[in-house]
Design a protein around this motif. Sequence first.
Motif, PDB file in Angstrom:
ATOM      1  N   ASN A 104       0.822  -1.210   0.000  1.00 49.99           N
ATOM      2  CA  ASN A 104       0.000   0.000   0.000  1.00 49.99           C
ATOM      3  C   ASN A 104       0.858   1.263   0.000  1.00 49.99           C
ATOM      4  O   ASN A 104       0.592   2.229   0.727  1.00 49.99           O
ATOM      5  N   ILE A 132      -5.969   1.660   0.256  1.00 48.84           N
ATOM      6  CA  ILE A 132      -5.420   0.309   0.144  1.00 48.84           C
ATOM      7  C   ILE A 132      -5.529  -0.195  -1.294  1.00 48.84           C
ATOM      8  O   ILE A 132      -6.351   0.264  -2.073  1.00 48.84           O
ATOM      9  N   LEU A 148      -6.721   3.363  -6.744  1.00 47.59           N
ATOM     10  CA  LEU A 148      -6.752   2.435  -5.609  1.00 47.59           C
ATOM     11  C   LEU A 148      -8.071   1.686  -5.595  1.00 47.59           C
ATOM     12  O   LEU A 148      -9.143   2.275  -5.786  1.00 47.59           O
TER      13      LEU A 148
END
Length: 378
Positions: A104, A132, A148
């Motif tokens: 991440n 994340i 993401l």
Amino acid sequence: MKTKILTLAALMLGATMFTACSDDDDNGKGGGVTPPLSEGSGVLVLCTGSFNNSMYGDLTYYNALTKVATQEMFTTANGRSLGMTPNTAKIYGNKLYIVVNGENTVEVVDKTTMKSVKQISLPALMGTQRGISPREIAAADGCIYVTLFGTSGSTGKGSVAVIDTVDFALVRTFDVGSYPEGIAVVGDRVYVANSNYGMGGGSITKYNLTTNTSSLIQNDATNNPVDVVAVGDDVYFLDYGTYDAAWNQVDAGVRRLNANDNVTRVADATAMSVSGNKIYCIYAPWGRAAKTYSCYDITAGTDTPLTFEGAELYYPQAIGADPATGDIFVASARQDPDTGYTSYTLPGYVNHYKADGSFVTTFDCGADPQVIFFTTAK
């Protein structure tokens, strides 16, 4: 086909956080000495490693003048691993930005020395709901744009983080569609490929940075978009298509998205890269033994087959053409001699060809090579 988490078929078949963690001095402790990368003759291959086998990813560097390849460039320069499943990388200015899905993070690296400048923790920057599973990256106007997954599985939305490249501050975030992958910036517009995790029904988000508004482009020709590129005012995206009852991949290819948001198929492809006004394509879909290659000329609107001299690559996954020389590089995984299937733990390899397809040499790289790019890139 990429072995990143992209398609339901890949899963079914088993093919197979704002803070800086360390500065330059800390990163160099225990590291070896990395020779400077040669401007104008360097090829970088990002290898994802193997999550299932706890193998970290890294970079392989190939000097096209000396024909020498060096693996584990990041680890050697920094005395630590790059991390689990680096997804993609982008050279912008004098930095190399590497998106590391399993950690991440976005690793900010000096493109000449391979020394880490910053390690951006996306959960610390955006929170644990949105920050994340970073996927892909674009760069424009002094910022990087990172897609993401976030909590797409429960919310149906992914995110884009816009990060300043001077102080690495978060400039803005905005929501996009489900499980976003590729991203491109064209003026004040941002285009994001929403893969919907390979379940079909994918889409393209078009976000206006001036008005902070977005629209969703969704039609029968947009099923599983994974990569987006901008060439001038044109936008092209790679769509992995669909799968039939026997899990054969169908209708994977490059699509053109025009100013009226109409989608047109221009080439068969399961991987693509852009050099100048040309899109280089690999077509190696699931369920099809033969692999083909082509070059789509954006100016002429023609798709021309490419023929490479020598033995066929076993499992081509990435292609790139050096913008300085026109030489073409194709990366492949190897066949596991014990199982007979594709290996994601053995070192991959890259074939170097001249622009006319004549074979130059081959060199080893890390496991599961996914992205080819060049030190000539700006």
